[in-house]
Design a protein around this motif. Sequence first.
Motif, PDB file in Angstrom:
ATOM      1  N   ILE A 232       0.826  -1.201   0.000  1.00 36.36           N
ATOM      2  CA  ILE A 232       0.000   0.000   0.000  1.00 36.36           C
ATOM      3  C   ILE A 232       0.865   1.258   0.000  1.00 36.36           C
ATOM      4  CG2 ILE A 232      -1.779   1.287   1.253  1.00 36.36           C
ATOM      5  CD1 ILE A 232      -2.738  -1.349   0.056  1.00 36.36           C
ATOM      6  N   ILE A 233       0.512   2.211  -0.859  1.00 35.38           N
ATOM      7  CA  ILE A 233       1.123   3.544  -0.826  1.00 35.38           C
ATOM      8  C   ILE A 233       0.139   4.460  -0.102  1.00 35.38           C
ATOM      9  CG2 ILE A 233       1.912   5.492  -2.208  1.00 35.38           C
ATOM     10  CD1 ILE A 233       2.713   3.516  -4.380  1.00 35.38           C
ATOM     11  N   THR A 234       0.535   4.946   1.058  1.00 37.71           N
ATOM     12  CA  THR A 234      -0.406   5.661   1.917  1.00 37.71           C
ATOM     13  C   THR A 234      -0.890   6.978   1.318  1.00 37.71           C
ATOM     14  OG1 THR A 234       1.463   6.646   3.102  1.00 37.71           O
ATOM     15  CG2 THR A 234       0.521   4.631   4.022  1.00 37.71           C
ATOM     16  N   ASN A 235      -0.066   7.636   0.520  1.00 36.27           N
ATOM     17  CA  ASN A 235      -0.459   8.921  -0.073  1.00 36.27           C
ATOM     18  C   ASN A 235      -0.753   8.789  -1.564  1.00 36.27           C
ATOM     19  OD1 ASN A 235       2.312   8.451  -0.634  1.00 36.27           O
ATOM     20  ND2 ASN A 235       2.645  10.644  -1.016  1.00 36.27           N
ATOM     21  N   GLU A 236      -1.202   7.598  -1.981  1.00 33.99           N
ATOM     22  CA  GLU A 236      -1.392   7.340  -3.416  1.00 33.99           C
ATOM     23  C   GLU A 236      -2.477   8.223  -4.026  1.00 33.99           C
ATOM     24  OE1 GLU A 236      -1.085   3.499  -6.243  1.00 33.99           O
ATOM     25  OE2 GLU A 236      -2.571   3.334  -4.643  1.00 33.99           O
ATOM     26  N   CYS A 240      -1.726  10.520  -7.179  1.00 35.07           N
ATOM     27  CA  CYS A 240      -2.451  10.391  -8.448  1.00 35.07           C
ATOM     28  C   CYS A 240      -3.118  11.710  -8.839  1.00 35.07           C
ATOM     29  CB  CYS A 240      -3.501   9.286  -8.345  1.00 35.07           C
ATOM     30  SG  CYS A 240      -2.803   7.621  -8.324  1.00 35.07           S
ATOM     31  N   ALA A 241      -3.629  12.436  -7.855  1.00 25.99           N
ATOM     32  CA  ALA A 241      -4.253  13.726  -8.151  1.00 25.99           C
ATOM     33  C   ALA A 241      -3.234  14.689  -8.766  1.00 25.99           C
ATOM     34  CB  ALA A 241      -4.856  14.320  -6.879  1.00 25.99           C
ATOM     35  N   GLU A 242      -2.010  14.675  -8.246  1.00 28.08           N
ATOM     36  CA  GLU A 242      -0.977  15.535  -8.810  1.00 28.08           C
ATOM     37  C   GLU A 242      -0.584  15.079 -10.217  1.00 28.08           C
ATOM     38  OE1 GLU A 242       1.840  18.422  -9.469  1.00 28.08           O
ATOM     39  OE2 GLU A 242       0.189  18.334  -8.024  1.00 28.08           O
ATOM     40  N   LEU A 243      -0.526  13.792 -10.431  1.00 25.26           N
ATOM     41  CA  LEU A 243      -0.207  13.297 -11.775  1.00 25.26           C
ATOM     42  C   LEU A 243      -1.308  13.647 -12.769  1.00 25.26           C
ATOM     43  CD1 LEU A 243       1.323   9.758 -11.044  1.00 25.26           C
ATOM     44  CD2 LEU A 243       2.505  11.944 -11.380  1.00 25.26           C
ATOM     45  N   ARG A 244      -2.562  13.532 -12.344  1.00 24.78           N
ATOM     46  CA  ARG A 244      -3.671  13.918 -13.242  1.00 24.78           C
ATOM     47  C   ARG A 244      -3.576  15.395 -13.589  1.00 24.78           C
ATOM     48  NH1 ARG A 244      -6.788  10.531  -9.673  1.00 24.78           N
ATOM     49  NH2 ARG A 244      -7.450   8.603 -10.739  1.00 24.78           N
ATOM     50  N   ARG A 245      -3.200  16.205 -12.622  1.00 17.71           N
ATOM     51  CA  ARG A 245      -3.057  17.639 -12.882  1.00 17.71           C
ATOM     52  C   ARG A 245      -2.001  17.891 -13.961  1.00 17.71           C
ATOM     53  NH1 ARG A 245      -0.271  22.079 -11.601  1.00 17.71           N
ATOM     54  NH2 ARG A 245       1.362  20.893 -10.511  1.00 17.71           N
ATOM     55  N   ARG A 246      -1.072  16.952 -14.075  1.00 18.66           N
ATOM     56  CA  ARG A 246      -0.025  17.059 -15.085  1.00 18.66           C
ATOM     57  C   ARG A 246      -0.373  16.260 -16.353  1.00 18.66           C
ATOM     58  NH1 ARG A 246       5.122  18.551 -12.798  1.00 18.66           N
ATOM     59  NH2 ARG A 246       4.898  19.100 -10.592  1.00 18.66           N
ATOM     60  N   ASN A 247      -1.637  15.862 -16.466  1.00 16.32           N
ATOM     61  CA  ASN A 247      -2.156  15.167 -17.654  1.00 16.32           C
ATOM     62  C   ASN A 247      -1.667  13.723 -17.788  1.00 16.32           C
ATOM     63  OD1 ASN A 247      -3.690  17.422 -18.604  1.00 16.32           O
ATOM     64  ND2 ASN A 247      -1.793  18.327 -19.378  1.00 16.32           N
ATOM     65  N   TRP A 248      -1.330  13.096 -16.685  1.00 16.12           N
ATOM     66  CA  TRP A 248      -1.014  11.679 -16.707  1.00 16.12           C
ATOM     67  C   TRP A 248      -2.306  10.853 -16.792  1.00 16.12           C
ATOM     68  CZ3 TRP A 248       3.607   8.870 -14.596  1.00 16.12           C
ATOM     69  CH2 TRP A 248       4.759   9.675 -14.592  1.00 16.12           C
ATOM     70  N   LYS A 249      -2.200   9.641 -17.314  1.00 16.69           N
ATOM     71  CA  LYS A 249      -3.284   8.668 -17.262  1.00 16.69           C
ATOM     72  C   LYS A 249      -3.053   7.734 -16.077  1.00 16.69           C
ATOM     73  CE  LYS A 249      -4.336   8.604 -22.207  1.00 16.69           C
ATOM     74  NZ  LYS A 249      -4.461   7.759 -23.428  1.00 16.69           N
ATOM     75  N   ILE A 250      -4.124   7.417 -15.373  1.00 14.78           N
ATOM     76  CA  ILE A 250      -4.044   6.525 -14.227  1.00 14.78           C
ATOM     77  C   ILE A 250      -4.758   5.226 -14.573  1.00 14.78           C
ATOM     78  CG2 ILE A 250      -4.445   6.249 -11.756  1.00 14.78           C
ATOM     79  CD1 ILE A 250      -2.654   8.644 -12.482  1.00 14.78           C
ATOM     80  N   LEU A 251      -4.053   4.103 -14.477  1.00 17.02           N
ATOM     81  CA  LEU A 251      -4.639   2.788 -14.753  1.00 17.02           C
ATOM     82  C   LEU A 251      -4.772   2.011 -13.450  1.00 17.02           C
ATOM     83  CD1 LEU A 251      -2.642   1.625 -17.920  1.00 17.02           C
ATOM     84  CD2 LEU A 251      -4.911   2.648 -17.841  1.00 17.02           C
ATOM     85  N   ASP A 252      -5.959   1.496 -13.192  1.00 15.59           N
ATOM     86  CA  ASP A 252      -6.209   0.687 -12.000  1.00 15.59           C
ATOM     87  C   ASP A 252      -6.344  -0.764 -12.433  1.00 15.59           C
ATOM     88  OD1 ASP A 252      -7.169  -0.592  -9.737  1.00 15.59           O
ATOM     89  OD2 ASP A 252      -8.418   1.091  -9.118  1.00 15.59           O
ATOM     90  N   VAL A 253      -5.360  -1.609 -12.093  1.00 18.93           N
ATOM     91  CA  VAL A 253      -5.386  -2.991 -12.562  1.00 18.93           C
ATOM     92  C   VAL A 253      -6.542  -3.780 -11.951  1.00 18.93           C
ATOM     93  CG1 VAL A 253      -2.926  -3.095 -13.056  1.00 18.93           C
ATOM     94  CG2 VAL A 253      -3.745  -3.742 -10.793  1.00 18.93           C
TER      95      VAL A 253
END
Length: 349
Positions: A232-236, A240-253
């Motif tokens: 577990i990443i406690t601050n995930e 992810c919110a910061e990555l989305r702000r930078r236009n990253w895609k988030i994949l949930d396996v």
Amino acid sequence: MKHFARLHPLTAPVLRRVLNPRGPEPEVLQPQEVQAVQPPAMLPGMLDRVAGADEHLPVSYHIAATLQTKVTHAPVLRFTYRNALVRRSGFATAAHQQRFGQSRDLRELLGPVDSIPRLRYCYNSVIQRYFGHWMSDGIPSAYIDPDRGQLWMPHQPGWPHAPEYLNALNLSVVAAPVVQADELVVYQDYAQGSHKRARYAVIRDKIHALFGGGEATDYVYIRRGLTGERRIITNEDAFCAELRRRNWKILDVATASMADLQRALCRARVVVGIEGSQLNHAQASLKPGSVLVVLIPNDRFGSTHPERSRAHGTRCGVVVLPGSKATGYHVDTDEVLRTIELVKTTFPV
């Protein structure tokens, strides 16, 4: 003799002690190779955080494998056994046995046994246990002799993406739980030499033919979530919110299908994720020259993904995460972003 195959798990341990028979002579498909390599990119002090490794190998091994600049790849070998009984727990001939775990599962020997003339055994204890090894070891082995009989490579029921990969790659696996094989073909295929790298490329091309298209420009983060062993990443969520702000895609396996994952990964230029089986989705399809940054727990440090990344021709970086399995791990966004830039400068395209 084939009618007595169901007795092999009982006779093999005895006859092996009494007769000490030699196994089949290996056929060398790829001799041992030596390759010059470059270690993954890491910010200063990353390896100072390492506090432990997995249960399979010591920390010293993984650190040495991570830092090595020359790799000796073991040969790829083929062994052919006659009249073998094959189960998920291993296989046995009259005087030879390979068994996983302590249970003998003797009740299986009383049930039906399917008979097959020739069977390719792309299986071992780690392929049985981990989806990642099933993906990155089992499937490539299935491409060694694709026309040399049926395929033994069962997957665990809890691996929802496994049937999707078999379907996409046109691989048909024997479904029977117990099989007698007149000829059983077994491989030594754990190294990352040129023979396996060529098969990785074939698999990647097949995946891109189905799900690819366009330039690989996207930045993707793969969420492991609660799949697999606890990591577990406690601050995930904030990460992810910061990555989305930078236009990253988030994949949930945990929720994405194999097609969803590969449509995104075939277009990825940079992929980040915590060490684990889920990263093998990216290993299978990232284009050469792409960037893979592996977030490795400090108390479970491993070298598997950097080694595979080299074999796939991708550029690898490592961030060692502080924390513990019990309390969770913390990821620093700035460290990840700086590591990505370090990878680009360390491994120029």
